[in-house]
Design a protein around this motif. Sequence first.
Motif, PDB file in Angstrom:
ATOM      1  N   LEU A 286      28.217  26.726  47.629  1.00 45.71           N
ATOM      2  CA  LEU A 286      27.589  28.210  46.865  1.00 45.71           C
ATOM      3  C   LEU A 286      28.045  29.144  47.198  1.00 45.71           C
ATOM      4  CD1 LEU A 286      23.985  26.565  45.770  1.00 45.71           C
ATOM      5  CD2 LEU A 286      26.126  27.710  43.719  1.00 45.71           C
ATOM      6  N   GLY A 287      28.332  30.521  47.044  1.00 44.02           N
ATOM      7  CA  GLY A 287      28.485  31.925  47.252  1.00 44.02           C
ATOM      8  C   GLY A 287      27.769  32.939  46.956  1.00 44.02           C
ATOM      9  N   GLY A 288      28.036  33.587  47.314  1.00 46.14           N
ATOM     10  CA  GLY A 288      26.321  34.858  47.401  1.00 46.14           C
ATOM     11  C   GLY A 288      28.148  36.855  46.779  1.00 46.14           C
ATOM     12  N   PRO A 289      27.180  37.750  46.207  1.00 43.16           N
ATOM     13  CA  PRO A 289      28.382  39.148  46.743  1.00 43.16           C
ATOM     14  C   PRO A 289      29.068  38.345  47.137  1.00 43.16           C
ATOM     15  CG  PRO A 289      26.212  38.900  45.772  1.00 43.16           C
ATOM     16  CD  PRO A 289      25.764  37.450  46.483  1.00 43.16           C
ATOM     17  N   VAL A 290      29.411  37.833  48.816  1.00 42.05           N
ATOM     18  CA  VAL A 290      29.991  38.563  49.891  1.00 42.05           C
ATOM     19  C   VAL A 290      31.140  37.425  49.188  1.00 42.05           C
ATOM     20  CG1 VAL A 290      30.578  37.820  51.861  1.00 42.05           C
ATOM     21  CG2 VAL A 290      28.172  39.711  51.569  1.00 42.05           C
ATOM     22  N   ARG A 291      30.614  36.115  49.323  1.00 40.81           N
ATOM     23  CA  ARG A 291      32.199  35.517  48.710  1.00 40.81           C
ATOM     24  C   ARG A 291      32.550  35.298  47.334  1.00 40.81           C
ATOM     25  NH1 ARG A 291      32.719  29.643  48.516  1.00 40.81           N
ATOM     26  NH2 ARG A 291      30.606  29.866  50.844  1.00 40.81           N
ATOM     27  N   ILE A 292      32.645  36.183  46.200  1.00 41.62           N
ATOM     28  CA  ILE A 292      32.401  36.744  45.180  1.00 41.62           C
ATOM     29  C   ILE A 292      33.781  37.810  45.573  1.00 41.62           C
ATOM     30  CG2 ILE A 292      32.301  38.014  43.486  1.00 41.62           C
ATOM     31  CD1 ILE A 292      29.580  36.457  42.839  1.00 41.62           C
ATOM     32  N   ALA A 293      33.213  39.002  46.234  1.00 44.82           N
ATOM     33  CA  ALA A 293      34.933  39.897  46.658  1.00 44.82           C
ATOM     34  C   ALA A 293      35.464  39.549  47.406  1.00 44.82           C
ATOM     35  CB  ALA A 293      33.129  40.994  47.653  1.00 44.82           C
ATOM     36  N   ASP A 294      35.355  38.648  48.519  1.00 47.10           N
ATOM     37  CA  ASP A 294      36.354  38.323  48.931  1.00 47.10           C
ATOM     38  C   ASP A 294      37.247  37.233  48.428  1.00 47.10           C
ATOM     39  OD1 ASP A 294      37.697  36.781  51.153  1.00 47.10           O
ATOM     40  OD2 ASP A 294      37.655  34.589  50.834  1.00 47.10           O
ATOM     41  N   MET A 295      36.953  36.716  47.260  1.00 51.17           N
ATOM     42  CA  MET A 295      37.788  35.820  45.999  1.00 51.17           C
ATOM     43  C   MET A 295      38.422  36.925  44.827  1.00 51.17           C
ATOM     44  SD  MET A 295      35.267  32.501  45.437  1.00 51.17           S
ATOM     45  CE  MET A 295      36.327  31.828  44.004  1.00 51.17           C
ATOM     46  N   ALA A 296      37.375  38.347  44.750  1.00 51.62           N
ATOM     47  CA  ALA A 296      38.479  38.740  43.495  1.00 51.62           C
ATOM     48  C   ALA A 296      38.905  39.549  44.881  1.00 51.62           C
ATOM     49  CB  ALA A 296      37.036  40.347  43.605  1.00 51.62           C
ATOM     50  N   GLY A 297      39.111  40.202  45.836  1.00 58.55           N
ATOM     51  CA  GLY A 297      40.622  40.225  46.317  1.00 58.55           C
ATOM     52  C   GLY A 297      41.192  39.868  47.085  1.00 58.55           C
ATOM     53  N   LYS A 298      41.354  38.283  47.267  1.00 55.46           N
ATOM     54  CA  LYS A 298      42.295  37.433  46.965  1.00 55.46           C
ATOM     55  C   LYS A 298      43.098  37.755  46.116  1.00 55.46           C
ATOM     56  CE  LYS A 298      40.554  34.390  51.012  1.00 55.46           C
ATOM     57  NZ  LYS A 298      39.776  33.737  51.123  1.00 55.46           N
ATOM     58  N   ALA A 299      42.176  36.994  44.805  1.00 59.45           N
ATOM     59  CA  ALA A 299      42.812  37.215  43.178  1.00 59.45           C
ATOM     60  C   ALA A 299      43.581  37.888  43.468  1.00 59.45           C
ATOM     61  CB  ALA A 299      41.864  36.823  42.390  1.00 59.45           C
ATOM     62  N   ALA A 300      43.357  40.046  43.403  1.00 58.11           N
ATOM     63  CA  ALA A 300      44.154  40.832  43.259  1.00 58.11           C
ATOM     64  C   ALA A 300      45.563  40.525  44.029  1.00 58.11           C
ATOM     65  CB  ALA A 300      42.934  42.062  43.663  1.00 58.11           C
ATOM     66  N   GLN A 301      45.402  40.123  44.889  1.00 60.12           N
ATOM     67  CA  GLN A 301      46.664  40.640  45.170  1.00 60.12           C
ATOM     68  C   GLN A 301      47.580  39.363  45.476  1.00 60.12           C
ATOM     69  OE1 GLN A 301      45.370  38.821  49.883  1.00 60.12           O
ATOM     70  NE2 GLN A 301      45.023  41.479  49.929  1.00 60.12           N
ATOM     71  N   LEU A 302      47.601  38.169  44.306  1.00 59.26           N
ATOM     72  CA  LEU A 302      48.406  36.884  43.695  1.00 59.26           C
ATOM     73  C   LEU A 302      48.617  37.814  42.510  1.00 59.26           C
ATOM     74  CD1 LEU A 302      46.174  34.045  44.329  1.00 59.26           C
ATOM     75  CD2 LEU A 302      48.114  34.684  45.432  1.00 59.26           C
ATOM     76  N   GLY A 303      47.515  38.724  41.653  1.00 62.19           N
ATOM     77  CA  GLY A 303      48.393  39.421  40.652  1.00 62.19           C
ATOM     78  C   GLY A 303      46.959  39.599  39.494  1.00 62.19           C
ATOM     79  N   PHE A 304      46.746  40.441  39.459  1.00 62.76           N
ATOM     80  CA  PHE A 304      45.698  40.894  37.884  1.00 62.76           C
ATOM     81  C   PHE A 304      45.284  39.510  36.843  1.00 62.76           C
ATOM     82  CE2 PHE A 304      44.692  43.194  33.301  1.00 62.76           C
ATOM     83  CZ  PHE A 304      43.086  42.728  33.844  1.00 62.76           C
ATOM     84  N   GLU A 305      46.046  39.101  36.184  1.00 61.14           N
ATOM     85  CA  GLU A 305      45.823  37.393  35.825  1.00 61.14           C
ATOM     86  C   GLU A 305      44.877  36.806  36.664  1.00 61.14           C
ATOM     87  OE1 GLU A 305      50.190  36.248  38.058  1.00 61.14           O
ATOM     88  OE2 GLU A 305      48.975  38.436  36.807  1.00 61.14           O
ATOM     89  N   TRP A 306      45.004  36.799  37.805  1.00 57.26           N
ATOM     90  CA  TRP A 306      44.832  35.550  38.584  1.00 57.26           C
ATOM     91  C   TRP A 306      42.825  36.551  38.962  1.00 57.26           C
ATOM     92  CZ3 TRP A 306      45.217  30.491  40.789  1.00 57.26           C
ATOM     93  CH2 TRP A 306      46.791  30.833  41.288  1.00 57.26           C
ATOM     94  N   LEU A 307      43.144  37.882  38.281  1.00 55.52           N
ATOM     95  CA  LEU A 307      41.479  38.452  38.959  1.00 55.52           C
ATOM     96  C   LEU A 307      40.580  38.475  37.152  1.00 55.52           C
ATOM     97  CD1 LEU A 307      40.015  40.334  40.806  1.00 55.52           C
ATOM     98  CD2 LEU A 307      40.927  41.732  39.140  1.00 55.52           C
ATOM     99  N   VAL A 308      41.701  38.213  36.092  1.00 59.52           N
ATOM    100  CA  VAL A 308      41.122  37.673  35.169  1.00 59.52           C
ATOM    101  C   VAL A 308      40.482  36.681  35.317  1.00 59.52           C
ATOM    102  CG1 VAL A 308      41.695  38.032  32.604  1.00 59.52           C
ATOM    103  CG2 VAL A 308      42.372  39.651  33.955  1.00 59.52           C
ATOM    104  N   GLN A 309      41.235  35.277  35.316  1.00 60.77           N
ATOM    105  CA  GLN A 309      41.056  34.548  35.715  1.00 60.77           C
ATOM    106  C   GLN A 309      39.027  33.950  36.361  1.00 60.77           C
ATOM    107  OE1 GLN A 309      43.752  30.942  35.985  1.00 60.77           O
ATOM    108  NE2 GLN A 309      45.762  33.076  36.132  1.00 60.77           N
ATOM    109  N   LEU A 310      39.104  34.658  37.268  1.00 59.07           N
ATOM    110  CA  LEU A 310      38.283  34.826  38.180  1.00 59.07           C
ATOM    111  C   LEU A 310      37.291  35.689  37.822  1.00 59.07           C
ATOM    112  CD1 LEU A 310      36.822  34.517  40.372  1.00 59.07           C
ATOM    113  CD2 LEU A 310      37.831  37.039  41.524  1.00 59.07           C
ATOM    114  N   VAL A 311      37.657  36.731  36.434  1.00 54.67           N
ATOM    115  CA  VAL A 311      36.013  37.129  35.781  1.00 54.67           C
ATOM    116  C   VAL A 311      35.723  35.682  34.555  1.00 54.67           C
ATOM    117  CG1 VAL A 311      35.994  38.411  33.758  1.00 54.67           C
ATOM    118  CG2 VAL A 311      36.955  39.844  35.555  1.00 54.67           C
ATOM    119  N   ALA A 312      36.625  34.727  34.327  1.00 55.43           N
ATOM    120  CA  ALA A 312      36.680  33.721  32.975  1.00 55.43           C
ATOM    121  C   ALA A 312      35.724  32.876  33.803  1.00 55.43           C
ATOM    122  CB  ALA A 312      37.681  33.310  32.468  1.00 55.43           C
TER     123      ALA A 312
END
Length: 378
Positions: A286-312
């Motif tokens: 279980l993670g909170g905003p810090v974990r989500i921010a870290d995951m969002a940063g990693k997803a953005a580096q992989l590409g916009f489609e990864w960031l959108v999947q994280l949104v989903a």
Amino acid sequence: MEFFTSFFSTDSLLVGTIIPFLFVLTVVVFVHEMGHYLVGRWCGIGVKAFSIGFGPELFGFTDRRGTRWKLSAIPLGGYVKFTGDMSASSQPDPEATEHLTAEELKVAFHTQPVWKRAATVFAGPLFNFFLTIAVFAVMFGFYGRYVLEPSVADVQPDSPAAMAGFEPGDRFVSVDGTTVRTFGDVQRLVSGRAGDELTFVVRRGEQEVELVARPRVSEQKDALGNTVKLGVIGVVTDETVGQPRLIEYGPLESVGEAVRETGYAIYRTGQFLKRFVAGREDRCQLGGPVRIADMAGKAAQLGFEWLVQLVALLSVGIGILNLLPIPPLDGGHLVFYAIEAVMRRPVSERVMDAVYRVGLFAVLAFMGFVFWNDLFGC
């Protein structure tokens, strides 16, 4: 110039983490609150404010209906404030109600029939699920999906599968009564059931064989580099046996597949929460905003489609959490409305206030728990 370049580079904290995090959270919160807003308007309920974020207003505007649309300073949520509410949690304000005009009383939230209030509250999580379906439908429509046949190429020594009697060449038919179509289906059904006794039906030659195995916990890295703990039984496949292929979907097929994928995400999240409460899941998952921010940063580096999947995926999680029967979450409101519908009268203000206080404490405790996990606990 070097400072400017490093500050705005994709590896910087601002561009590489904060902006992707705000994008992900803002989209999910906006869709959730828009669900409340649109259904509330459809039900004829007045809206005083629509806010992304909490706290002091940074900027905003008032539309012709008198609704204040604003962006607030603390970007960790949002709210829709209906006519007659005293707070973002839609609790009634008796003092304010006394000063409402006759026209305002007609559109006040708490003067509406219980079904309208329930529909308005339920719309937030429902729109979160719609968002996930929409994202998955677009992804399946554009990219399709690579799948593997549900066949076993090898069985790892001393694994649950080896002890259960699995053999290379076995083809999965069902897992615990659920029919499987791909090797990914098998992984999904097994991954969240570590320690549970599962019944597998496999086709071996011309016969169907029933095998029983108990998945064990395995630490693995996900696509974003996070360490996750999953249940595995110790079978693998390869290109020869799995025969990888790309499935392409038409518009209607992609929507149908997106609905199934969203249903699985809802089921898996609910299954995790149930096992977590029972003490059968690692708290570090279980993670909170810090974990989500870290995951969002990693997803953005992989590409916009990864960031959108994280949104989903985050949208599903937000939808489910809001349906938990805990005030001041949406699920808590729905419980009160259900009681009101049965008893034919609202829950007393004294009882409601006491339950809200307990619920608010529980929510704040949970937030503190995930923050601790983010910063110190894991």
